[in-house]
Design a protein around this motif. Structure first.
Motif, PDB file in Angstrom:
ATOM      1  N   GLY A   1       0.777  -1.241   0.000  1.00 47.14           N
ATOM      2  CA  GLY A   1       0.000   0.000   0.000  1.00 47.14           C
ATOM      3  C   GLY A   1       0.801   1.280   0.000  1.00 47.14           C
ATOM      4  N   GLY A   2       1.889   1.321  -0.752  1.00 50.66           N
ATOM      5  CA  GLY A   2       2.693   2.541  -0.800  1.00 50.66           C
ATOM      6  C   GLY A   2       1.921   3.760  -1.277  1.00 50.66           C
ATOM      7  N   ARG A   3       1.047   3.568  -2.257  1.00 48.26           N
ATOM      8  CA  ARG A   3       0.238   4.696  -2.740  1.00 48.26           C
ATOM      9  C   ARG A   3      -0.698   5.191  -1.645  1.00 48.26           C
ATOM     10  NH1 ARG A   3      -4.799   5.132  -4.262  1.00 48.26           N
ATOM     11  NH2 ARG A   3      -5.137   2.880  -4.170  1.00 48.26           N
ATOM     12  N   LEU A   4      -1.270   4.277  -0.901  1.00 51.59           N
ATOM     13  CA  LEU A   4      -2.161   4.646   0.203  1.00 51.59           C
ATOM     14  C   LEU A   4      -1.392   5.388   1.293  1.00 51.59           C
ATOM     15  CD1 LEU A   4      -4.090   1.251   0.465  1.00 51.59           C
ATOM     16  CD2 LEU A   4      -4.916   3.356  -0.605  1.00 51.59           C
ATOM     17  N   LEU A   5      -0.167   4.937   1.570  1.00 53.18           N
ATOM     18  CA  LEU A   5       0.652   5.603   2.585  1.00 53.18           C
ATOM     19  C   LEU A   5       0.941   7.039   2.196  1.00 53.18           C
ATOM     20  CD1 LEU A   5       2.358   5.494   5.163  1.00 53.18           C
ATOM     21  CD2 LEU A   5       4.241   4.574   3.786  1.00 53.18           C
ATOM     22  N   ARG A   6       1.230   7.264   0.929  1.00 54.75           N
ATOM     23  CA  ARG A   6       1.492   8.633   0.479  1.00 54.75           C
ATOM     24  C   ARG A   6       0.247   9.508   0.652  1.00 54.75           C
ATOM     25  NH1 ARG A   6       5.366  11.054  -2.780  1.00 54.75           N
ATOM     26  NH2 ARG A   6       6.359   9.026  -3.196  1.00 54.75           N
ATOM     27  N   GLU A   7      -0.918   8.956   0.328  1.00 59.05           N
ATOM     28  CA  GLU A   7      -2.163   9.710   0.512  1.00 59.05           C
ATOM     29  C   GLU A   7      -2.398  10.038   1.982  1.00 59.05           C
ATOM     30  OE1 GLU A   7      -5.559   7.836  -1.177  1.00 59.05           O
ATOM     31  OE2 GLU A   7      -4.706   7.701  -3.203  1.00 59.05           O
ATOM     32  N   ILE A   8      -2.138   9.077   2.859  1.00 62.32           N
ATOM     33  CA  ILE A   8      -2.315   9.297   4.296  1.00 62.32           C
ATOM     34  C   ILE A   8      -1.433  10.434   4.778  1.00 62.32           C
ATOM     35  CG2 ILE A   8      -1.888   8.262   6.571  1.00 62.32           C
ATOM     36  CD1 ILE A   8      -2.625   5.529   5.142  1.00 62.32           C
ATOM     37  N   CYS A   9      -0.169  10.411   4.367  1.00 61.67           N
ATOM     38  CA  CYS A   9       0.762  11.458   4.784  1.00 61.67           C
ATOM     39  C   CYS A   9       0.367  12.821   4.205  1.00 61.67           C
ATOM     40  CB  CYS A   9       2.179  11.086   4.367  1.00 61.67           C
ATOM     41  SG  CYS A   9       2.841   9.649   5.242  1.00 61.67           S
ATOM     42  N   THR A  10      -0.179  12.822   2.998  1.00 58.93           N
ATOM     43  CA  THR A  10      -0.650  14.074   2.398  1.00 58.93           C
ATOM     44  C   THR A  10      -1.814  14.645   3.202  1.00 58.93           C
ATOM     45  OG1 THR A  10       0.043  13.348   0.190  1.00 58.93           O
ATOM     46  CG2 THR A  10      -1.592  15.123   0.304  1.00 58.93           C
ATOM     47  N   HIS A  11      -2.773  13.791   3.575  1.00 62.43           N
ATOM     48  CA  HIS A  11      -3.900  14.247   4.405  1.00 62.43           C
ATOM     49  C   HIS A  11      -3.408  14.747   5.760  1.00 62.43           C
ATOM     50  CE1 HIS A  11      -6.984  13.066   1.638  1.00 62.43           C
ATOM     51  NE2 HIS A  11      -6.707  11.772   1.708  1.00 62.43           N
ATOM     52  N   LEU A  12      -2.457  14.040   6.346  1.00 61.52           N
ATOM     53  CA  LEU A  12      -1.938  14.422   7.650  1.00 61.52           C
ATOM     54  C   LEU A  12      -1.257  15.783   7.585  1.00 61.52           C
ATOM     55  CD1 LEU A  12      -1.648  13.282  10.542  1.00 61.52           C
ATOM     56  CD2 LEU A  12       0.587  12.391   9.855  1.00 61.52           C
ATOM     57  N   ARG A  13      -0.510  16.002   6.530  1.00 63.70           N
ATOM     58  CA  ARG A  13       0.159  17.301   6.336  1.00 63.70           C
ATOM     59  C   ARG A  13      -0.857  18.424   6.178  1.00 63.70           C
ATOM     60  NH1 ARG A  13       4.567  20.042   7.298  1.00 63.70           N
ATOM     61  NH2 ARG A  13       5.862  18.257   6.698  1.00 63.70           N
ATOM     62  N   ALA A  14      -1.954  18.147   5.447  1.00 59.32           N
ATOM     63  CA  ALA A  14      -2.969  19.178   5.208  1.00 59.32           C
ATOM     64  C   ALA A  14      -3.810  19.450   6.450  1.00 59.32           C
ATOM     65  CB  ALA A  14      -3.863  18.751   4.046  1.00 59.32           C
ATOM     66  N   ASP A  15      -4.171  18.410   7.192  1.00 59.86           N
ATOM     67  CA  ASP A  15      -5.087  18.555   8.328  1.00 59.86           C
ATOM     68  C   ASP A  15      -4.385  18.954   9.620  1.00 59.86           C
ATOM     69  OD1 ASP A  15      -7.000  17.736   6.555  1.00 59.86           O
ATOM     70  OD2 ASP A  15      -7.216  15.715   7.378  1.00 59.86           O
ATOM     71  N   ALA A  16      -3.145  18.511   9.788  1.00 57.79           N
ATOM     72  CA  ALA A  16      -2.425  18.775  11.040  1.00 57.79           C
ATOM     73  C   ALA A  16      -0.979  19.130  10.740  1.00 57.79           C
ATOM     74  CB  ALA A  16      -2.504  17.558  11.958  1.00 57.79           C
ATOM     75  N   PRO A  17      -0.743  20.275  10.097  1.00 63.05           N
ATOM     76  CA  PRO A  17       0.611  20.615   9.652  1.00 63.05           C
ATOM     77  C   PRO A  17       1.632  20.718  10.792  1.00 63.05           C
ATOM     78  CG  PRO A  17      -0.877  22.503   9.455  1.00 63.05           C
ATOM     79  CD  PRO A  17      -1.723  21.309   9.732  1.00 63.05           C
ATOM     80  N   GLU A  18       1.208  21.219  11.962  1.00 67.59           N
ATOM     81  CA  GLU A  18       2.143  21.341  13.078  1.00 67.59           C
ATOM     82  C   GLU A  18       2.563  19.965  13.581  1.00 67.59           C
ATOM     83  OE1 GLU A  18       0.573  23.862  16.090  1.00 67.59           O
ATOM     84  OE2 GLU A  18       0.484  25.634  14.807  1.00 67.59           O
ATOM     85  N   LEU A  19       1.598  19.055  13.643  1.00 69.85           N
ATOM     86  CA  LEU A  19       1.911  17.688  14.060  1.00 69.85           C
ATOM     87  C   LEU A  19       2.814  17.011  13.036  1.00 69.85           C
ATOM     88  CD1 LEU A  19       1.469  15.264  15.949  1.00 69.85           C
ATOM     89  CD2 LEU A  19      -0.599  14.727  14.637  1.00 69.85           C
ATOM     90  N   ALA A  20       2.526  17.218  11.750  1.00 72.49           N
ATOM     91  CA  ALA A  20       3.320  16.596  10.691  1.00 72.49           C
ATOM     92  C   ALA A  20       4.781  17.022  10.763  1.00 72.49           C
ATOM     93  CB  ALA A  20       2.731  16.945   9.323  1.00 72.49           C
ATOM     94  N   GLU A  21       5.027  18.241  11.209  1.00 73.11           N
ATOM     95  CA  GLU A  21       6.398  18.729  11.331  1.00 73.11           C
ATOM     96  C   GLU A  21       7.194  17.963  12.382  1.00 73.11           C
ATOM     97  OE1 GLU A  21       8.357  20.965   9.778  1.00 73.11           O
ATOM     98  OE2 GLU A  21       6.814  21.125   8.241  1.00 73.11           O
TER      99      GLU A  21
END
Length: 443
Positions: free
Chosen positions: A274-294
């Motif tokens: 699920g590499g494609r799914l993992l990339r999507e998850i990280c993209t959503h995480l960056r968009a929804d919680a940018p401070e946490l993603a950092e």
């Protein structure tokens, strides 16, 4: 009753690398600790120094023979699938392999227990000869090859739905998508027809999850026989224990201010993972919680064949390659805040169990084996397939809950006590003894 210890022979293509090899080695170690059994492991590729392990490729000539079997099968598949390398290792025919029916260790054994035996180790003709020896044959289903025509998992993959059941699996195969076949009487159907003996009474199947057991029973090959026993692959709870891992961290990249997400797989860029799914998850995480993603870093453990597979990720990543030393892997579980699985299907999900044993919560799609491991909201989260946005939201929720004292190490570790190697070994021993009692002629 026998006046000597029960003799158990495990068979696996290798004893190092991958879930089947790890499970075999743990069983050898667990059985070796019991005074009333003797255990041996017969492999094609030997990597460990355990005294109970032997190889069929014991001479240079036999090693060459094993290589010939492996390459001959790959060539056969390559010539039948439109000369595509993409799905070359998703299928096995077992037309080539060693005949171990007369091997001294097979003669020595009371019980045979097969694990993953493809890619040049055992041929179908060898399996059929084993079934005529009068010895109970147990098979742990590390995949579903025993119930299919030639594929290891009867799944079709797509960008939209992730994975769906192959429509030909329940019809006796044919029209195989992995062969790009347009005819029913193709290689997959021909091989499944030769597998009929695998439904015989000498074979006792063990599924490593309830989902796998259900899928196995849907095969035309296995209809009419009892459902497989469900018994997970064992883990070493003594090795994967927070008490055994030293607090001192020696990794030069480690930072106490960073929260690590850990993904472990034999091959990380396999589309099943699920590499494609993992990339999507990280993209959503960056968009929804940018401070946490950092604050996050994704640790990737395993091989990567496509160098660009994890390039330009939405969050920081660090690739660590394959890790053979289980103590190093235990340390990584301990250092991580969450163990991830983004697989579209898992027969079990052994890395999730190992992480939980180290006290680290887990998150996965509800895609088979993880459904038996993760108790949603208690030791992690199960996500409906394949909702990457919800996955990202639950991941953020889990990270914040851990910071607030939730998902404690004790709860996580307690949730996987049933996976202990010694407990699994005792259950297997009961199954072996029962099967042997059925085969003893009544006076």
């Amino acid at each position: 009753m026998q006046d000597r210890p029960l003799r158990i022979l495990l068979l696996s293509t290798s004893d190092l690398g991958g879930g089947a090899a790890e499970a075999c080695r743990r069983l050898v170690e667990a059985f070796a600790g019991l005074c009333y059994v003797e255990v041996r492991l017969l492999v094609l590729h030997r990597g460990s120094d355990l005294s109970q392990v032997g190889t069929v490729a014991s001479t240079p000539l036999r090693k060459l023979k094993g290589r010939y079997y492996f390459l001959s099968e790959r060539l056969e598949i390559y010539l039948r699938n439109g000369r595509s390398r993409h799905d070359l290792f998703r299928v096995s025919t077992a037309h080539y392999g060693f005949d171990v029916s007369k091997h001294p260790w097979v003669k020595w054994a009371d019980v045979l227990h097969l694990h993953w035996i493809n890619q040049g180790f055992l041929s179908l003709s060898s399996l059929e000869r084993l079934s005529t020896l009068g010895k109970p044959i147990f098979v742990t289903l590390h995949d579903l090859w025993m119930a299919t025509g030639i594929c290891h998992l009867p799944l079709e993959f797509s960008q939209d739905s992730g994975a769906t059941l192959c429509p030909h699996y329940e019809q006796g195969c044919g029209f195989c998508p992995l062969l790009r076949s347009t005819v029913q009487e193709d290689l997959s159907r021909q091989v499944q027809r030769t597998k009929g003996f695998l439904s015989g009474e000498m074979f006792h199947y063990i599924a490593v999850s309830r989902a796998e057991a259900r899928l196995f029973s849907r095969s035309p090959l296995m209809r009419g026989r009892p459902a497989p026993i469900v018994l997970p692959n064992p883990i070493d709870l003594e090795l994967f224990s927070p008490d055994r891992v030293k607090e001192e961290v020696t990794y030069e990249w480690h930072s106490p201010r960073t929260r690590y997400l850990l993904l472990v797989a034999a091959r990380l860029d396999d589309e099943v993972k699920g590499g494609r799914l993992l990339r999507e998850i990280c993209t959503h995480l960056r968009a929804d919680a940018p401070e946490l993603a950092e604050e996050l870093c994704l640790l990737l453990v395993g091989t990567i064949k496509e160098p660009t597979a994890f390039a330009d990720y939405p969050i920081s990543t660090r690739t660590l390659g394959s890790i053979r030393d289980r103590r190093d892997l235990a340390m990584l579980y301990r250092l991580s805040s969450v163990v991830l699985s983004t697989s579209v299907y898992e027969t079990q999900g052994q890395t999730l169990v190992e992480g939980l044993a180290m006290g680290t919560p887990a998150i996965s799609f509800a895609c088979g084996g993880p459904e038996d491991i993760i108790h949603d909201g208690e030791n992690g989260f199960l996500i409906p397939p394949f909702d990457t946005h919800l996955y990202a939201q639950r991941l953020a929720q889990l990270l914040r809950a851990r910071e607030a004292g939730g998902f404690t190490p004790s709860i996580c570790r307690q949730s996987v006590q049933g996976f202990a190697a010694d407990a699994i070994a005792v259950q297997l021993l009961s199954l072996y003894e029962y099967a042997l009692s059925l085969s003893i002629p009544k006076s």
